[in-house]
Design a protein around this motif. Structure first.
Motif, PDB file in Angstrom:
ATOM      1  N   HIS A   1      20.283  -3.510 -14.030  1.00 24.50           N
ATOM      2  CA  HIS A   1      21.037  -4.693 -14.448  1.00 24.50           C
ATOM      3  C   HIS A   1      20.378  -5.424 -15.613  1.00 24.50           C
ATOM      4  N   HIS A   2      21.230  -5.899 -16.515  1.00 22.51           N
ATOM      5  CA  HIS A   2      20.688  -6.531 -17.725  1.00 22.51           C
ATOM      6  C   HIS A   2      20.045  -7.884 -17.474  1.00 22.51           C
ATOM      7  N   HIS A   3      20.400  -8.533 -16.369  1.00 20.83           N
ATOM      8  CA  HIS A   3      19.783  -9.859 -16.192  1.00 20.83           C
ATOM      9  C   HIS A   3      18.352  -9.774 -15.657  1.00 20.83           C
TER      10      HIS A   3
ATOM     11  N   LEU B   1      24.623 -12.140 -22.244  1.00 18.94           N
ATOM     12  CA  LEU B   1      23.688 -11.069 -21.872  1.00 18.94           C
ATOM     13  C   LEU B   1      23.294 -10.266 -23.102  1.00 18.94           C
ATOM     14  N   ASP B   2      24.291 -10.000 -23.953  1.00 21.94           N
ATOM     15  CA  ASP B   2      24.013  -9.264 -25.191  1.00 21.94           C
ATOM     16  C   ASP B   2      22.990 -10.015 -26.027  1.00 21.94           C
TER      17      ASP B   2
ATOM     18  N   TYR C   1      36.256  -7.167 -19.051  1.00 23.36           N
ATOM     19  CA  TYR C   1      35.812  -8.409 -19.688  1.00 23.36           C
ATOM     20  C   TYR C   1      36.945  -9.131 -20.396  1.00 23.36           C
TER      21      TYR C   1
ATOM     22  N   SER D   1      19.474  -9.791 -24.691  1.00 18.73           N
ATOM     23  CA  SER D   1      18.758  -8.517 -24.823  1.00 18.73           C
ATOM     24  C   SER D   1      18.454  -8.153 -26.278  1.00 18.73           C
TER      25      SER D   1
ATOM     26  N   SER E   1      26.092  -3.023 -15.021  1.00 18.03           N
ATOM     27  CA  SER E   1      24.925  -3.739 -15.515  1.00 18.03           C
ATOM     28  C   SER E   1      25.258  -5.011 -16.294  1.00 18.03           C
ATOM     29  N   TYR E   2      26.515  -5.146 -16.706  1.00 20.56           N
ATOM     30  CA  TYR E   2      26.907  -6.370 -17.423  1.00 20.56           C
ATOM     31  C   TYR E   2      27.791  -7.275 -16.572  1.00 20.56           C
TER      32      TYR E   2
ATOM     33  N   ARG F   1      29.191 -11.852 -20.720  1.00 21.58           N
ATOM     34  CA  ARG F   1      28.828 -10.607 -21.385  1.00 21.58           C
ATOM     35  C   ARG F   1      28.144 -10.878 -22.734  1.00 21.58           C
TER      36      ARG F   1
END
Ligand SMILES: O=C(O)[C@@H](CO)OP(=O)(O)O
Length: 304
Positions: free
Chosen positions: A120-122, A299-300, A286, A303, A94-95, A296
């Motif tokens: 997925h986080h995006h 994305l953090d 990562y 969210s 998901s990242y 990464r």
């Protein structure tokens, strides 16, 4: 209408890609009516990136996996457990960035890709590209640049299908071993160049799957796009044989579990295997490249 289709989004694939003169699916001609300039919303630029990620996923458990039947090109769906495996696989990746998805033409691979992307986080929307006819292309157009930006193209290709298992399709694996002998059946299932009756050997499967990978998937990675491929035990074994430079002897021992994503980094023309991005190893993934670490982090931030 066709005259108004002036723009080609970043996800459309170069029509001059090698192999485009072959009878490959017509996803190459996708057009959008809007004046869209598509780019990744995060800081990994497709143009400046020298590295990209490749995720390979074998589909989750299918109804014929559960019944222990040779499946090949028969188009059966996932079991409930297969659905859960696909969702779990989605959590594991998901990242990891995904710009374009390739799946086989078979529903079990397509279900797996779609279910994985729900995690997925995006939060982009995967959209299956339909270019099987003029109408299909026209009728599935997207007219908003903003919506296109929030989408991931899903390209389906029969070349990524499971090996065609010929006269074994639909037979029970255990019963077949009892009838023809364990060794013979193992040879049909895992040898490199011995085909099952009227079916494809791994070598024959690899001739279409690896050719497709080289002609259509590798150019995407080369251009900096992050790719996910959802396919099958044997079509992926043949692709992994190519990526990891396995010998025809080594590939006979390669087994892929259902629903377990495998990660590769494509860097300077080389594929570097990072194994499966499970739990604690994700940090290692990562740590490996600076741009992935930045992705990464962003994305953090998104969210929170
Ligand atoms: O039945 C099939 O199509 C494949 C994958 O499930 O089986 P095997 O592992 O025997 O190649």
């Amino acid at each position: 209408m066709a005259a108004t289709f002036k723009y080609q989004p970043a996800w459309a694939i170069d029509v001059s890609a090698p192999g485009s003169s072959r009878n490959f699916p017509r996803f190459l001609s996708m057009r959008f009516a809007c004046n869209a300039s598509i780019s990744t919303p995060l800081s990994i630029s497709h143009h400046s990136s020298t590295e990209s990620t490749l995720i390979l996923i074998r589909h989750g458990e299918s109804l014929w996996n559960e019944k222990n039947l040779f499946t090949g090109c028969c188009d059966v769906p996932l079991t409930k457990r297969g659905v859960e495996e696909a969702i779990e696989a989605g959590k594991r990746i998901s990242y990891i960035p995904v710009d374009v998805i390739f799946t086989s033409a078979l529903i079990r691979a397509q279900m797996t890709a779609m279910l994985a992307m729900t995690q997925h986080h995006h939060k982009k929307v995967p959209i299956i590209i339909h270019n099987e006819s003029e109408e299909a292309t026209t009728w599935t157009q997207v007219y908003s640049a903003k919506t296109t930006k929030q989408s991931i193209p899903v390209i389906t290709a029969w070349q990524l299908n499971e090996r065609m298992y010929g006269e074994l399709q639909g037979l029970n694996k255990q019963e077949t071993a009892e009838r023809y002998g364990k060794e013979k059946v193992h040879e049909w299932r895992r040898s490199y160049d011995i085909p099952p009756p009227k079916g494809e050997s791994l070598e024959m499967c690899s001739q279409r799957a690896v050719a497709y990978f080289k002609d259509f998937i590798e150019p995407q990675l080369k251009s900096g796009k992050h790719v996910m491929v959802a396919a099958h035990g044997n079509s992926l074994r043949s692709i992994i044989m190519y990526l990891d430079r396995l010998t025809s002897q080594e590939v006979t021992d390669l087994e892929l579990s259902t629903g377990i994503p495998l990660l590769y980094i494509y860097k300077e023309g080389k594929f570097i295997s990072r194994g499966s991005p499970v739990g604690s190893t994700e940090a290692g993934v990562y740590a490996y490249t600076q741009s992935l670490a930045v992705y990464r982090q962003e994305l953090d931030e998104m969210s929170h």
